[in-house]
Design a protein around this motif. Structure first.
Motif, PDB file in Angstrom:
ATOM      1  N   SER A 110       1.196  -0.842  -0.460  1.00 22.24           N
ATOM      2  CA  SER A 110      -0.379   0.092  -0.447  1.00 22.24           C
ATOM      3  C   SER A 110       0.566   1.097   0.140  1.00 22.24           C
ATOM      4  CB  SER A 110      -0.977   0.155   1.027  1.00 22.24           C
ATOM      5  OG  SER A 110      -1.656   0.927   1.495  1.00 22.24           O
ATOM      6  N   THR A 111       0.075   1.948  -1.049  1.00 26.29           N
ATOM      7  CA  THR A 111       1.357   3.902  -0.742  1.00 26.29           C
ATOM      8  C   THR A 111       0.787   4.476   0.423  1.00 26.29           C
ATOM      9  OG1 THR A 111      -0.435   4.818  -2.193  1.00 26.29           O
ATOM     10  CG2 THR A 111       1.162   3.569  -3.456  1.00 26.29           C
ATOM     11  N   ARG A 112      -0.164   4.123   1.672  1.00 23.50           N
ATOM     12  CA  ARG A 112      -0.517   4.318   2.927  1.00 23.50           C
ATOM     13  C   ARG A 112       0.445   4.832   3.532  1.00 23.50           C
ATOM     14  NH1 ARG A 112      -5.617   2.659   6.205  1.00 23.50           N
ATOM     15  NH2 ARG A 112      -3.674   2.618   8.084  1.00 23.50           N
ATOM     16  N   THR A 113       0.591   5.771   3.791  1.00 23.52           N
ATOM     17  CA  THR A 113       2.187   6.218   5.373  1.00 23.52           C
ATOM     18  C   THR A 113       0.960   5.671   6.456  1.00 23.52           C
ATOM     19  OG1 THR A 113       1.643   8.375   5.014  1.00 23.52           O
ATOM     20  CG2 THR A 113       3.066   7.039   4.027  1.00 23.52           C
ATOM     21  N   ARG A 114       1.135   5.211   7.262  1.00 24.26           N
ATOM     22  CA  ARG A 114       0.614   5.086   8.439  1.00 24.26           C
ATOM     23  C   ARG A 114       1.215   5.826   9.554  1.00 24.26           C
ATOM     24  NH1 ARG A 114      -1.720  -1.433   9.483  1.00 24.26           N
ATOM     25  NH2 ARG A 114      -2.792  -0.169  10.890  1.00 24.26           N
TER      26      ARG A 114
END
Length: 155
Positions: free
Chosen positions: A137-141
């Motif tokens: 996923s390109t989403r950063t957490r």
């Protein structure tokens, strides 16, 4: 009511239609390329751009020509009492629903051009809700509080 509920994993094959497969028959395809999905009891068609003064009788007259209408949901605005602008129509078979879509889409109802399509659809391949499988996923957490302490060197 039946003792057992039948669940369709794929759109049902009815009235001589081709079975749903990777090619997906014309009966289950929407104008956007999505695949129509059967509801619990039938095939739901949504009619949009419905005139605010349309009645259930007007809708039944137009859409009864295409097959047996099992149910109509004509939602009204609470304040004005007029139609909200859309109608949900249920047909028992996909061939009747497809006939309604093909026959009524782009026609006039009380001087307004209506749009007709399947209400419930599965998105076309590749237009899902995000990455699947091993794709990253390109989403950063944000890090959890315990992990942040370790990164900062604090204990």
């Amino acid at each position: 009511m039946a003792d057992e509920m039948e669940i369709d994993s794929k759109p049902a094959v009815e009235d001589g239609a081709q079975p749903a497969s990777k090619g997906q028959g014309k009966d289950t395809q929407t104008s956007s390329g999505a695949t129509a999905v059967r509801s619990i009891e039938g095939w739901i068609v949504i009619v949009s751009n419905v005139h605010e003064e349309a009645s259930e009788e007007d809708i039944t007259d137009v859409f009864g020509e295409f097959g047996d209408v099992k149910n109509i949901h004509l939602n009204l605005d609470r304040r004005t009492g007029f139609v909200k602008g859309y109608v949900l129509i249920e047909y028992p078979t996909i061939s009747e629903a497809r006939a309604a879509i093909d026959g009524a889409h782009g026609t006039k109802l009380l001087d307004q051009t209506i749009d007709v399509d399947f209400a419930f659809v599965r998105p076309p391949p590749g237009k899902g809700r995000g990455p699947k499988g091993n794709q990253k996923s390109t989403r950063t957490r944000s890090a959890s509080p315990g992990a942040r302490k370790d990164e900062d060197g604090a204990t």
